[in-house]
Design an enzyme around this catalytic site. Structure first.
Site, mmCIF file in Angstrom:
data_model
loop_
_atom_site.group_PDB
_atom_site.id
_atom_site.type_symbol
_atom_site.label_atom_id
_atom_site.label_comp_id
_atom_site.label_asym_id
_atom_site.label_seq_id
_atom_site.Cartn_x
_atom_site.Cartn_y
_atom_site.Cartn_z
ATOM 1 C CB CYS A 40 52.384 94.167 3.408
ATOM 2 S SG CYS A 40 51.784 93.163 4.750
ATOM 3 C CE LYS B 102 65.087 82.274 4.050
ATOM 4 N NZ LYS B 102 65.708 83.563 4.474
ATOM 5 C CD GLU C 104 48.874 87.819 3.196
ATOM 6 O OE1 GLU C 104 48.259 88.717 2.605
ATOM 7 O OE2 GLU C 104 48.374 86.738 3.528
ATOM 8 C CD GLU D 245 55.097 97.130 -0.310
ATOM 9 O OE1 GLU D 245 55.826 96.333 -0.923
ATOM 10 O OE2 GLU D 245 54.278 96.779 0.548
HETATM 11 P P1 NAI Z 1 62.034 89.340 0.130
HETATM 12 O O1 NAI Z 1 60.666 89.072 -0.378
HETATM 13 O O2 NAI Z 1 63.153 89.165 -0.821
HETATM 14 O O3 NAI Z 1 62.315 88.423 1.417
HETATM 15 C C1 NAI Z 1 61.300 87.777 2.177
HETATM 16 C C2 NAI Z 1 61.761 86.368 2.522
HETATM 17 O O4 NAI Z 1 61.962 85.635 1.306
HETATM 18 C C3 NAI Z 1 63.104 86.310 3.274
HETATM 19 O O5 NAI Z 1 63.055 85.246 4.199
HETATM 20 C C4 NAI Z 1 64.076 85.989 2.164
HETATM 21 O O6 NAI Z 1 65.247 85.354 2.603
HETATM 22 C C5 NAI Z 1 63.258 85.068 1.292
HETATM 23 N N1 NAI Z 1 63.726 84.972 -0.095
HETATM 24 C C6 NAI Z 1 64.345 85.928 -0.832
HETATM 25 N N2 NAI Z 1 64.642 85.460 -2.040
HETATM 26 C C7 NAI Z 1 64.207 84.176 -2.103
HETATM 27 C C8 NAI Z 1 64.239 83.157 -3.100
HETATM 28 N N3 NAI Z 1 64.786 83.368 -4.288
HETATM 29 N N4 NAI Z 1 63.679 81.968 -2.815
HETATM 30 C C9 NAI Z 1 63.109 81.741 -1.614
HETATM 31 N N5 NAI Z 1 63.073 82.655 -0.626
HETATM 32 C C10 NAI Z 1 63.613 83.862 -0.863
HETATM 33 O O7 NAI Z 1 62.019 90.815 0.745
HETATM 34 P P2 NAI Z 1 63.272 91.728 1.190
HETATM 35 O O8 NAI Z 1 64.397 91.532 0.240
HETATM 36 O O9 NAI Z 1 63.506 91.506 2.631
HETATM 37 O O10 NAI Z 1 62.654 93.185 1.014
HETATM 38 C C11 NAI Z 1 62.493 93.750 -0.279
HETATM 39 C C12 NAI Z 1 61.194 94.530 -0.345
HETATM 40 O O11 NAI Z 1 60.109 93.658 -0.191
HETATM 41 C C13 NAI Z 1 60.992 95.556 0.743
HETATM 42 O O12 NAI Z 1 61.579 96.766 0.423
HETATM 43 C C14 NAI Z 1 59.510 95.660 0.803
HETATM 44 O O13 NAI Z 1 59.047 96.570 -0.162
HETATM 45 C C15 NAI Z 1 59.024 94.292 0.456
HETATM 46 N N6 NAI Z 1 58.641 93.490 1.637
HETATM 47 C C16 NAI Z 1 57.326 93.231 1.848
HETATM 48 C C17 NAI Z 1 56.927 92.520 2.965
HETATM 49 C C18 NAI Z 1 55.499 92.246 3.261
HETATM 50 O O14 NAI Z 1 55.120 92.094 4.405
HETATM 51 N N7 NAI Z 1 54.644 92.107 2.280
HETATM 52 C C19 NAI Z 1 57.892 92.049 3.955
HETATM 53 C C20 NAI Z 1 59.260 92.333 3.608
HETATM 54 C C21 NAI Z 1 59.594 93.026 2.494
#
Ligand code: NAI
Ligand code: MG
Length: 499
Positions: free
Chosen positions: A299, A190, A264, A401
């Site tokens: 991250c 996804k 992660e 963060e």
């Molecule tokens: P997110 O964690 O919500 O999204 C990451 C992935 O999870 C995307 O593909 C999203 O569509 C999916 N996702 C979201 N909700 C889901 C659910 N209920 N069930 C299954 N999959 C789901 O992160 P988002 O909204 O892009 O960013 C929010 C914050 O997260 C950022 O401001 C940042 O602080 C952090 N982040 C951390 C990352 C890392 O590398 N550790 C990467 C991206 C964001």
């Protein structure tokens, strides 16, 4: 083996147009069952890149069904033969580095020279690395009884669901699908809603090599597409990179099904500069570690920098000068060092943290670099990097963060106190130590609570080295042989009674 019929397409808009409205299911590009799409915008210009297919539960069902079917023969193939196909994917992807770099640039706003092209190249390398590990899927023989042959084997789990974010979509996808595939699993990815096209293109390129259905790629939103993937009864493992908040949701859903997960998640990684450190090397390490070239959207960003009081002021001056000299601009321009943040939402979040920082009593904000002047970038989501000094260690910008180009520099004098301060975080992803003294280096690396600790350097994820966090930064490891064995196989004990 088939020949590469997909030519490199260096016009990223044209390429996104070809991929518009499509998912990859059972080896073919197909529209979402509902026919619905959503717009993906270029964060540097505010203009639309293309419409992506809006995957929902019905598409998840179709992708998982294809994966279940394909996995049967894939899982029975000789492991080295699977590995060879995965390595061949790596070689094909390597022929598309420039194209993939450009495509990821227009959907994420990341600078081509400093970020996207490098990421596309590491993506290919991850497939080549894992492709060589097929024969390492070994079990053990156990001296249980002289009359019995007792062995353990490593078997594929079945269908793996891989949910990836937008900050390094290609690399983070590769770290999941390469080991999952070599271990004999089929995968449903996804993609992040912000950046689906380069990921889809990778799937299309790999489909020329892999049997249909072994790798499927979906685009869509988290709860509507990622949710049904995690919840699907035929998905036996979920691997996720993203926020702590969503990681918790994924973990809870997986708990209902009693399936394993790899998570992660976030970080607030410390960098400790000792009094004897090579200051120029440490400053360069701070620039690299903070991922200023990626607007700090990492991250592992070194967002808490503890500098010994002896070096503090010089360090701040040198870091400011270095970041000031970085050029923000058109992400596709080779002269650009820093591109944009990903979305309006992230832009607002980062700006709100900068405001909070500026209002924090005692804290000083040093804004660096200059916004681009090109009128075609006037709607671009550019954030000027900010270095905060004199920040109270318990303030929000010091603890949360930010996921933007914002770092805090703290002055320290006492070694015990700085180790305690570095560890005083809910996160534990990465840490770095800067010193010329071996004893200090060894002591600090032992005591820092983080999954990835480096001395006198600040490298990103490397194929072959386990990567993954402690505390709220996640569960499990990626990027290594151990990651494949521990997270994408299940062990079986077999006893042959020969009496
Ligand atoms: P997110 O964690 O919500 O999204 C990451 C992935 O999870 C995307 O593909 C999203 O569509 C999916 N996702 C979201 N909700 C889901 C659910 N209920 N069930 C299954 N999959 C789901 O992160 P988002 O909204 O892009 O960013 C929010 C914050 O997260 C950022 O401001 C940042 O602080 C952090 N982040 C951390 C990352 C890392 O590398 N550790 C990467 C991206 C964001
Ligand atoms: Mg989210």
């Amino acid at each position: 083996m088939t020949t590469n019929v997909l030519a490199q397409t260096l016009d990223p808009l044209a390429l996104a147009g070809q991929l518009a409205g499509k998912l990859l299911i059972n080896g073919a590009l197909t529209p979402a069952i509902s026919g619905k799409t959503f717009a993906v915008d270029n964060p540097a210009t505010g203009r639309k890149v293309a419409d992506a297919a809006l995957g929902e539960k019905a598409d998840v069902d179709a992708a998982v069904a294809a994966a279940v079917k394909a996995q049967q023969a894939w899982g029975r193939m000789a492991a080295r033969a699977r590995g060879k196909l995965v390595a061949e994917c790596g070689r094909r992807l390597n022929e598309h580095v420039e194209e993939l770099g450009r495509l990821v640039t227009i959907e994420t706003g990341k600078a081509l020279r400093t970020e996207s092209r490098v990421e596309a190249s590491v993506l290919a390398d991850v497939f080549v690395y894992y492709g060589g590990l097929g024969s390492e899927l070994k079990g053990e023989s156990v001296p249980f009884s002289p009359d019995m042959l007792t062995v353990t084997t490593r078997e594929p789990i079945g269908v793996v669901g891989a949910i990836i974010p937008w900050n390094a979509p290609l690399l983070l996808m590769a770290l999941k699908i390469a080991p999952a595939l070599v271990a004999g699993n089929a995968v449903v990815v996804k993609a992040a809603e912000e950046a689906p096209f380069a990921v889809l293109r990778v799937g299309q390129i790999m489909s020329q090599v892999l049997p249909p259905g072994v790798l499927n790629i979906l685009s869509g939103f988290g709860p509507e597409c990622g949710g049904p993937l995690v919840a699907h009864p035929k998905v036996g493992k979920v691997t996720f990179t993203g926020s702590v908040e969503t990681g918790r949701i994924v973990y809870k859903m997986a708990a209902e099904k009693l399936i394993p997960v790899t998570l992660e998640l976030g970080g607030k990684s410390p960098m400790i500069v000792m009094a004897d450190a090579d200051i120029d090397r440490a400053v360069a390490g701070a620039v690299a570690g903070m991922r200023f070239t990626r607007q700090g959207q990492s991250c592992t960003a070194s967002s808490r920098i503890f500098v010994h009081e002896k070096l503090h002021d010089a360090f701040v001056d040198k870091l400011r000068a270095k970041v000031d000299a970085m050029k923000m601009g058109d992400p596709l321009d080779e002269a650009t060092d820093i591109g944009t943040v990903i979305s309006r939402q992230q832009f607002d979040k980062v700006q709100s943290y900068i405001r909070i920082g500026k209002q924090t009593p005692g804290a000083h904000a040093h804004e660096c670099s200059a916004l681009p002047r090109d009128p075609k970038l006037k709607d671009g989501l550019y954030v000027r990097p900010v270095i905060f000094t004199d920040v109270p260690e318990d303030s929000r910008i010091a603890r949360e963060e930010i996921f933007g180009p914002v770092t805090c520099i703290f002055k320290w004098t006492d070694y015990e106190q700085v180790i305690a301060a570095a560890n005083d975080s809910e996160y534990g992803l990465a840490a770095t130590v800067w010193t010329r003294d071996l004893k200090t280096a060894l002591d600090a690396t032992r005591r820092l609570q983080a999954g990835f600790v480096q001395v006198n350097q600040n490298l990103v994820v490397q194929p072959g080295l386990s990567y993954g966090g402690a505390k709220h930064s996640g569960l499990g490891k990626e990027a290594s042989l151990e990651a494949m064995l521990d997270h994408f196989t299940q062990k079986k004990t077999i006893i042959l009674n020969m009496t």
